[in-house]
Every structure is written in C-alpha cells, then in structure tokens.
Design an enzyme around this catalytic site. Structure first.
Site, mmCIF file in Angstrom:
data_model
loop_
_atom_site.group_PDB
_atom_site.id
_atom_site.type_symbol
_atom_site.label_atom_id
_atom_site.label_comp_id
_atom_site.label_asym_id
_atom_site.label_seq_id
_atom_site.Cartn_x
_atom_site.Cartn_y
_atom_site.Cartn_z
ATOM 1 N N THR A 87 42.820 44.033 35.381
ATOM 2 C CA THR A 87 42.246 43.732 33.981
ATOM 3 C C THR A 87 42.579 44.481 32.631
ATOM 4 O O THR A 87 42.768 45.351 32.986
ATOM 5 C CB THR A 87 40.457 43.157 34.120
ATOM 6 O OG1 THR A 87 40.353 42.440 35.239
ATOM 7 C CG2 THR A 87 40.139 43.104 32.438
ATOM 8 N N CYS B 198 38.997 48.635 36.153
ATOM 9 C CA CYS B 198 39.787 47.058 37.264
ATOM 10 C C CYS B 198 40.956 47.184 37.104
ATOM 11 O O CYS B 198 41.737 46.853 35.511
ATOM 12 C CB CYS B 198 38.968 46.168 36.936
ATOM 13 S SG CYS B 198 40.027 44.312 37.985
ATOM 14 N N THR C 210 42.031 39.187 37.463
ATOM 15 C CA THR C 210 41.256 39.039 36.318
ATOM 16 C C THR C 210 40.188 39.573 36.361
ATOM 17 O O THR C 210 39.723 39.754 37.115
ATOM 18 C CB THR C 210 42.071 37.195 35.924
ATOM 19 O OG1 THR C 210 41.970 37.378 34.247
ATOM 20 C CG2 THR C 210 40.681 36.519 36.712
#
Length: 176
Positions: free
Chosen positions: A163, A160, A2
């Site tokens: 994410t 990412c 995350t």
C-alpha cells in the site's frame, strides 16, 4: 494487493484507496485509480485484487446497476450470483467494496454479499490496518467520514508494503 477503506458517518459516505500496483515483489505502478464512481456518480466502488479482474467486475457490476435501476443491494446480489456460477468469472481474483447513500457492501467471488457493522469496510492487504485505524477514529473522534478514510489509508500505507501513500478518495453526501 492494496488497501480500500469505506467509512459511513452522519451526512456522508467516503471510500478511498491507494495507488500501488504490484507484480510479485515489484511495484509496477504507483498511481492506479482503484476507487471510482459508477451509475451516474450515485455509487462508489473500489477493488482489491487483480487489476484486469477488477475492470471486468466493475463493468459487470455497472451493468447490474443499470438493470436494477441503481438498487445497490439487488445489483450486488446478482453480480455475486454471476461471479459464483459463471466459469470465466469464477477465476477472477478480486474483492469489491461498493457504497451508495443507503448501504455499504463487500462482494466476493464466493457469492458473498456482506454488509459490515458500523458502515465500515476495509479490504485488501492493508485492510486490517485501515480497519483498526478507522474504527478507533470512529469511536473516539468527531472526524468526518472522509477525514477518517484519509487517515486510515495513511496509517495502512505506513505499515503495509503493498500500500502506498498515493490516495484516491471519493465522497457521497447522504441527504436525509
């Protein structure tokens, strides 16, 4: 993993996180709420790591906040001690970012309580991307804390794979 980012600037502290929950290489959920308010809305907390582990840590941290009348640093130190010494807690894999009107802290399972420089926290797989973006914005713009946190999460979500762009943002005003 995350991305959680917290930014402290002038009259506010903001913390935000994305909503993606992954299991291996599969996205299981896209709208998880990884940032929440604790202690009657006076503390913002976010987690990176296992979801079940994070709920356990949120409960323990909130109990410490109650025990220490909302003293963020004291509650963080006591949680870190418990986390390091309790057999069950030691197995939990998560990081907590916590902030109130006076401090921003990272709490780890190794017993570390870290107050970062410049009031900037970024944890999780997208943390380095969010930190770089937020730092550049802090140093080169007049954007507010919540605008910086929002933009840093957006940039981390673009880079990412763990994410996403579904963000939760909480803001605490800082009164002098």
């Amino acid at each position: 993993m995350t991305t959680i980012v917290s930014v402290r600037r002038e009259n506010e502290v903001a913390m935000g996180g994305d909503g993606q929950v992954s299991l291996g290489n599969t996205v299981m959920k896209g709208n998880a709420r990884k940032v929440r308010r604790l202690y009657n809305g006076q503390v913002i907390a976010g987690f990176a790591g296992g979801t079940a582990d994070a709920f356990t840590l949120f409960e323990r941290f909130e109990a410490q906040l109650e025990k220490h009348q909302g003293n963020l640093t004291r509650a963080a130190v006591e949680l870190a001690k418990d986390w390091r010494t309790d057999r069950a807690l030691r197995k939990l894999e998560a990081l907590l970012a916590v902030a109130d009107k006076t401090a921003s802290l990272i709490i780890t399972g190794n017993g570390d309580v870290i107050e970062p420089e410049q009031g900037l926290i970024a944890i999780g797989s997208g943390g380095p991307f969010a930190q770089a973006a937020a730092r550049a914005l802090l140093e080169n713009t007049e954007l507010s804390a919540h605008e910086i946190a929002e933009k840093a999460l957006e940039i981390a979500g673009d880079i990412c794979i763990y994410t996403n762009q579904n963000r939760t943002l909480e803001v605490l005003p800082i009164k002098d």
